[in-house]
Each structure stands twice: as C-alpha cells, then as structure tokens.
Design a protein around this motif. Structure first.
Motif, mmCIF file in Angstrom:
data_model
loop_
_atom_site.group_PDB
_atom_site.id
_atom_site.type_symbol
_atom_site.label_atom_id
_atom_site.label_comp_id
_atom_site.label_asym_id
_atom_site.label_seq_id
_atom_site.Cartn_x
_atom_site.Cartn_y
_atom_site.Cartn_z
ATOM 1 N N SER A 2 39.544 45.281 39.414
ATOM 2 C CA SER A 2 38.341 44.447 39.360
ATOM 3 C C SER A 2 37.173 45.198 39.989
ATOM 4 C CB SER A 2 38.548 43.137 40.120
ATOM 5 O OG SER A 2 39.560 42.374 39.514
ATOM 6 N N PHE A 3 35.998 44.903 39.487
ATOM 7 C CA PHE A 3 34.775 45.451 40.053
ATOM 8 C C PHE A 3 33.619 44.535 39.682
ATOM 9 C CE2 PHE A 3 35.374 47.444 35.932
ATOM 10 C CZ PHE A 3 34.121 47.362 35.330
ATOM 11 N N THR A 4 32.497 44.730 40.340
ATOM 12 C CA THR A 4 31.312 43.927 40.068
ATOM 13 C C THR A 4 30.138 44.848 39.787
ATOM 14 O OG1 THR A 4 32.114 42.163 41.505
ATOM 15 C CG2 THR A 4 29.762 42.157 40.982
ATOM 16 N N PHE A 5 29.509 44.664 38.648
ATOM 17 C CA PHE A 5 28.299 45.423 38.339
ATOM 18 C C PHE A 5 27.184 44.971 39.277
ATOM 19 C CE2 PHE A 5 30.003 45.788 33.852
ATOM 20 C CZ PHE A 5 30.111 47.168 33.855
ATOM 21 N N PRO A 6 26.350 45.881 39.757
ATOM 22 C CA PRO A 6 25.252 45.483 40.633
ATOM 23 C C PRO A 6 24.071 44.872 39.888
ATOM 24 C CG PRO A 6 25.226 47.851 40.345
ATOM 25 C CD PRO A 6 26.461 47.333 39.649
ATOM 26 N N GLY A 7 24.001 45.079 38.588
ATOM 27 C CA GLY A 7 22.889 44.557 37.814
ATOM 28 C C GLY A 7 23.366 43.729 36.647
ATOM 29 N N VAL A 20 38.142 40.653 31.189
ATOM 30 C CA VAL A 20 37.474 39.365 31.304
ATOM 31 C C VAL A 20 36.242 39.625 32.146
ATOM 32 C CG1 VAL A 20 37.609 37.035 32.234
ATOM 33 C CG2 VAL A 20 39.616 38.042 31.134
ATOM 34 N N GLN A 21 35.093 39.197 31.667
ATOM 35 C CA GLN A 21 33.866 39.356 32.444
ATOM 36 C C GLN A 21 33.252 37.990 32.657
ATOM 37 O OE1 GLN A 21 31.114 42.368 31.125
ATOM 38 N NE2 GLN A 21 29.664 41.887 32.748
ATOM 39 N N ASP A 22 32.943 37.704 33.920
ATOM 40 C CA ASP A 22 32.296 36.458 34.307
ATOM 41 C C ASP A 22 31.037 36.847 35.070
ATOM 42 O OD1 ASP A 22 31.588 33.890 34.944
ATOM 43 O OD2 ASP A 22 33.194 33.594 36.415
ATOM 44 N N GLY A 23 29.909 36.801 34.393
ATOM 45 C CA GLY A 23 28.670 37.267 35.013
ATOM 46 C C GLY A 23 28.763 38.766 35.255
ATOM 47 N N ARG A 24 28.589 39.174 36.511
ATOM 48 C CA ARG A 24 28.649 40.594 36.857
ATOM 49 C C ARG A 24 30.063 41.053 37.187
ATOM 50 N NH1 ARG A 24 24.593 41.907 41.333
ATOM 51 N NH2 ARG A 24 25.943 40.461 42.399
ATOM 52 N N SER A 25 30.992 40.123 37.401
ATOM 53 C CA SER A 25 32.366 40.457 37.793
ATOM 54 C C SER A 25 33.226 40.771 36.572
ATOM 55 C CB SER A 25 33.001 39.298 38.551
ATOM 56 O OG SER A 25 32.292 39.048 39.734
ATOM 57 N N THR A 64 38.872 47.072 43.181
ATOM 58 C CA THR A 64 40.144 46.601 43.746
ATOM 59 C C THR A 64 41.229 46.762 42.703
ATOM 60 O OG1 THR A 64 39.791 44.305 43.058
ATOM 61 C CG2 THR A 64 39.033 44.904 45.268
ATOM 62 N N LEU A 65 42.440 46.982 43.168
ATOM 63 C CA LEU A 65 43.597 47.069 42.308
ATOM 64 C C LEU A 65 44.635 46.086 42.833
ATOM 65 C CD1 LEU A 65 45.056 48.443 39.956
ATOM 66 C CD2 LEU A 65 45.921 50.118 41.607
ATOM 67 N N ASN A 66 44.976 45.109 42.015
ATOM 68 C CA ASN A 66 45.887 44.034 42.432
ATOM 69 C C ASN A 66 45.416 43.370 43.723
ATOM 70 O OD1 ASN A 66 47.547 44.559 40.231
ATOM 71 N ND2 ASN A 66 48.759 46.040 41.356
ATOM 72 N N GLY A 67 44.093 43.224 43.865
ATOM 73 C CA GLY A 67 43.524 42.546 45.018
ATOM 74 C C GLY A 67 43.318 43.405 46.238
ATOM 75 N N THR A 68 43.719 44.678 46.209
ATOM 76 C CA THR A 68 43.587 45.579 47.347
ATOM 77 C C THR A 68 42.468 46.576 47.065
ATOM 78 O OG1 THR A 68 45.935 45.394 47.832
ATOM 79 C CG2 THR A 68 44.794 47.278 48.771
ATOM 80 N N ALA A 69 41.597 46.769 48.037
ATOM 81 C CA ALA A 69 40.475 47.699 47.870
ATOM 82 C C ALA A 69 40.983 49.110 47.626
ATOM 83 C CB ALA A 69 39.578 47.670 49.095
ATOM 84 N N CYS A 70 40.354 49.799 46.672
ATOM 85 C CA CYS A 70 40.690 51.199 46.402
ATOM 86 C C CYS A 70 39.997 52.073 47.431
ATOM 87 C CB CYS A 70 40.239 51.587 45.004
ATOM 88 S SG CYS A 70 41.069 50.692 43.686
#
Length: 73
Positions: A2-7, A20-25, A64-70
C-alpha cells in the motif's frame, strides 16, 4: 503493498497485480494465480501507468507490505 500518492495522481493501468484505489490511497495485491508464495529474500515485480494532476506529481513518502512499513524502496 500500500502507498498514498501525495497529490491527485491515479493508477489507470496495472500489470502483474490488481489494485484498489480510494482517493490518494492505493493497495496493490497479486492475482490469485500469480506469485502465490514468495521465498524469503526473493522479489516480485509489477508495474503501472497513471494519470496526474498539474503540479501534484510527487512520489509517495512510504510504502507498506502486509501492513508493515518498508525500510527501503
């Protein structure tokens, strides 16, 4: 992963994964028949194309990978 686009970017096409994209996530997963088991230290790859918004095309700050920060990208 998972990651979040800043824009205002969005994923428009993806390969070797589903998303799956929800807004920036964005959450990326593997198709059920692809890379069902990954050995320790092994890698898998996927790619995507996206659409951008003028002036908002920064890179994600973290993943994150499986909820853990890379620790590296």
């Amino acid at each position: 992963m998972s990651f979040t686009f800043p824009g205002g970017q969005s994923v428009t096409q993806i390969w070797n994964a589903t998303r799956v994209q929800d807004g920036r996530s964005v959450t990326v997963t593997h198709p059920s028949s692809y890379n069902t088991s990954i050995a320790p230290g092994a890698t898998v790859n996927f790619g995507f194309s996206g659409a951008s918004q003028a002036g908002t095309n920064g890179v994600p700050d973290s993943f994150t990978l499986n909820g853990t920060a890379c620790s590296s990208v």
